[in-house]
Design a protein around this motif. Sequence first.
Motif, PDB file in Angstrom:
ATOM      1  N   LEU A 133      -4.027  -3.431   7.947  1.00 25.23           N
ATOM      2  CA  LEU A 133      -4.543  -4.664   7.349  1.00 25.23           C
ATOM      3  C   LEU A 133      -5.499  -4.351   6.207  1.00 25.23           C
ATOM      4  CD1 LEU A 133      -4.911  -7.827   7.563  1.00 25.23           C
ATOM      5  CD2 LEU A 133      -6.834  -7.329   9.087  1.00 25.23           C
ATOM      6  N   ARG A 134      -6.389  -3.409   6.418  1.00 24.86           N
ATOM      7  CA  ARG A 134      -7.374  -3.055   5.381  1.00 24.86           C
ATOM      8  C   ARG A 134      -6.698  -2.426   4.170  1.00 24.86           C
ATOM      9  NH1 ARG A 134     -11.403  -0.587  10.013  1.00 24.86           N
ATOM     10  NH2 ARG A 134     -12.117  -2.629  10.793  1.00 24.86           N
ATOM     11  N   GLN A 135      -5.726  -1.552   4.417  1.00 30.50           N
ATOM     12  CA  GLN A 135      -5.006  -0.953   3.295  1.00 30.50           C
ATOM     13  C   GLN A 135      -4.321  -2.023   2.459  1.00 30.50           C
ATOM     14  OE1 GLN A 135      -1.793   2.446   3.297  1.00 30.50           O
ATOM     15  NE2 GLN A 135      -0.721   0.482   3.464  1.00 30.50           N
ATOM     16  N   GLU A 136      -3.638  -2.938   3.135  1.00 25.79           N
ATOM     17  CA  GLU A 136      -2.877  -3.955   2.414  1.00 25.79           C
ATOM     18  C   GLU A 136      -3.783  -4.947   1.693  1.00 25.79           C
ATOM     19  OE1 GLU A 136       0.659  -4.056   2.035  1.00 25.79           O
ATOM     20  OE2 GLU A 136       0.089  -2.026   2.635  1.00 25.79           O
ATOM     21  N   TYR A 137      -4.921  -5.286   2.312  1.00 27.44           N
ATOM     22  CA  TYR A 137      -5.831  -6.203   1.633  1.00 27.44           C
ATOM     23  C   TYR A 137      -6.415  -5.543   0.398  1.00 27.44           C
ATOM     24  CZ  TYR A 137      -9.471  -9.463   0.461  1.00 27.44           C
ATOM     25  OH  TYR A 137     -10.260 -10.354  -0.244  1.00 27.44           O
ATOM     26  N   GLN A 138      -6.861  -4.308   0.522  1.00 26.89           N
ATOM     27  CA  GLN A 138      -7.439  -3.602  -0.629  1.00 26.89           C
ATOM     28  C   GLN A 138      -6.426  -3.519  -1.775  1.00 26.89           C
ATOM     29  OE1 GLN A 138      -8.030   0.682  -0.315  1.00 26.89           O
ATOM     30  NE2 GLN A 138     -10.035   0.476  -1.301  1.00 26.89           N
ATOM     31  N   THR A 139      -5.187  -3.194  -1.449  1.00 26.28           N
ATOM     32  CA  THR A 139      -4.152  -3.079  -2.483  1.00 26.28           C
ATOM     33  C   THR A 139      -3.870  -4.437  -3.123  1.00 26.28           C
ATOM     34  OG1 THR A 139      -3.143  -1.276  -1.210  1.00 26.28           O
ATOM     35  CG2 THR A 139      -1.820  -2.255  -2.954  1.00 26.28           C
ATOM     36  N   TRP A 140      -3.763  -5.459  -2.285  1.00 22.35           N
ATOM     37  CA  TRP A 140      -3.487  -6.812  -2.793  1.00 22.35           C
ATOM     38  C   TRP A 140      -4.622  -7.323  -3.667  1.00 22.35           C
ATOM     39  CZ3 TRP A 140      -6.319 -11.274  -1.923  1.00 22.35           C
ATOM     40  CH2 TRP A 140      -5.740 -12.455  -2.419  1.00 22.35           C
ATOM     41  N   ARG A 141      -5.861  -7.195  -3.200  1.00 21.04           N
ATOM     42  CA  ARG A 141      -7.010  -7.725  -3.932  1.00 21.04           C
ATOM     43  C   ARG A 141      -7.205  -6.980  -5.251  1.00 21.04           C
ATOM     44  NH1 ARG A 141      -9.914 -12.020  -5.405  1.00 21.04           N
ATOM     45  NH2 ARG A 141     -12.153 -11.613  -5.559  1.00 21.04           N
ATOM     46  N   THR A 142      -7.001  -5.680  -5.236  1.00 22.19           N
ATOM     47  CA  THR A 142      -7.123  -4.906  -6.467  1.00 22.19           C
ATOM     48  C   THR A 142      -6.107  -5.383  -7.499  1.00 22.19           C
ATOM     49  OG1 THR A 142      -7.937  -2.959  -5.276  1.00 22.19           O
ATOM     50  CG2 THR A 142      -7.018  -2.593  -7.472  1.00 22.19           C
ATOM     51  N   ALA A 143      -4.875  -5.589  -7.053  1.00 23.12           N
ATOM     52  CA  ALA A 143      -3.833  -6.068  -7.965  1.00 23.12           C
ATOM     53  C   ALA A 143      -4.159  -7.465  -8.480  1.00 23.12           C
ATOM     54  CB  ALA A 143      -2.483  -6.063  -7.257  1.00 23.12           C
ATOM     55  N   GLN A 144      -4.696  -8.324  -7.605  1.00 22.39           N
ATOM     56  CA  GLN A 144      -5.036  -9.687  -8.019  1.00 22.39           C
ATOM     57  C   GLN A 144      -6.088  -9.662  -9.123  1.00 22.39           C
ATOM     58  OE1 GLN A 144      -7.492 -12.191  -5.493  1.00 22.39           O
ATOM     59  NE2 GLN A 144      -6.148 -13.958  -5.817  1.00 22.39           N
TER      60      GLN A 144
ATOM     61  N   GLY B 156       0.798  -1.216   0.000  1.00 26.50           N
ATOM     62  CA  GLY B 156       0.000   0.000   0.000  1.00 26.50           C
ATOM     63  C   GLY B 156       0.833   1.269   0.000  1.00 26.50           C
ATOM     64  N   PRO B 157       0.163   2.419  -0.097  1.00 24.97           N
ATOM     65  CA  PRO B 157       0.877   3.699  -0.166  1.00 24.97           C
ATOM     66  C   PRO B 157       1.588   4.079   1.122  1.00 24.97           C
ATOM     67  CG  PRO B 157      -1.504   4.037  -0.055  1.00 24.97           C
ATOM     68  CD  PRO B 157      -1.290   2.580  -0.269  1.00 24.97           C
ATOM     69  N   LEU B 158       1.121   3.567   2.260  1.00 24.14           N
ATOM     70  CA  LEU B 158       1.741   3.895   3.540  1.00 24.14           C
ATOM     71  C   LEU B 158       2.397   2.653   4.120  1.00 24.14           C
ATOM     72  CD1 LEU B 158      -1.035   6.143   5.142  1.00 24.14           C
ATOM     73  CD2 LEU B 158       1.057   6.881   3.985  1.00 24.14           C
ATOM     74  N   GLY B 159       3.668   2.768   4.478  1.00 17.76           N
ATOM     75  CA  GLY B 159       4.396   1.636   5.017  1.00 17.76           C
ATOM     76  C   GLY B 159       3.978   1.310   6.438  1.00 17.76           C
TER      77      GLY B 159
END
Length: 215
Positions: free
Chosen positions: A119-130, A100-103
């Motif tokens: 967790l929500r930031q990383e899931y959203q970023t991961w799922r969007t990429a998937q 995500g944009p923030l580490g």
Amino acid sequence: MSGAPDPVEAYEDAPEHMVEVQALLNLARAHSDTPLPQLREWVLRNGALSDRTALRDPGDSADVLGAEFVADTGERVIRNAVRAGYELMELDRRDGTGLGPLGPDAADWDGEGGTLGYLRQEYQTWRTAQLHDMRAVGKAMHATTAVADDSTLAWQAASRGEPWSRERLLDLARRKVAAYRGAVDYGLDADCVAGQHRAEKELRELEAADGDPVA
């Protein structure tokens, strides 16, 4: 938590709960030699599923299971989500795997709710990429279509009294298992879970004579 996405936005494209549960089981089986807390995708998806479960309206379940049981279960689910968020931050600090944009060390995650925000930031970023990996998504969709077409051909051949050889049916069953597991991973269709279970049962039956377990 100014950097945290809204939960609705974070999980907008998440698969149905039953599909994600099966995806987690598949993931654990595929990485049986790796401790799950060290497997980033497991930590991410398991934590997100716990977070999503905690956000669901408990009213209907309380009517059936009792308010005290539901409340206790809800607390454990929330703790699991928070713990997963912390574990994810630790993994990403160690391995530099944040998406995500923030580490994980961003000030936005300081204070109460910070681990869930991450967790929500990383899931959203991961799922969007998937989902945006159209080549992989298309391959998964094509695989399920191909095995469905071949299943029809096998049935037609059997109805004509020309059944496929056991080796050919074994190959088809194995391709079915792989195809439906892929569909489950992407959450393409809720029916893919039932399809995977049927394919695994079919493969077990075909392999029973040789005693080869489903991989």
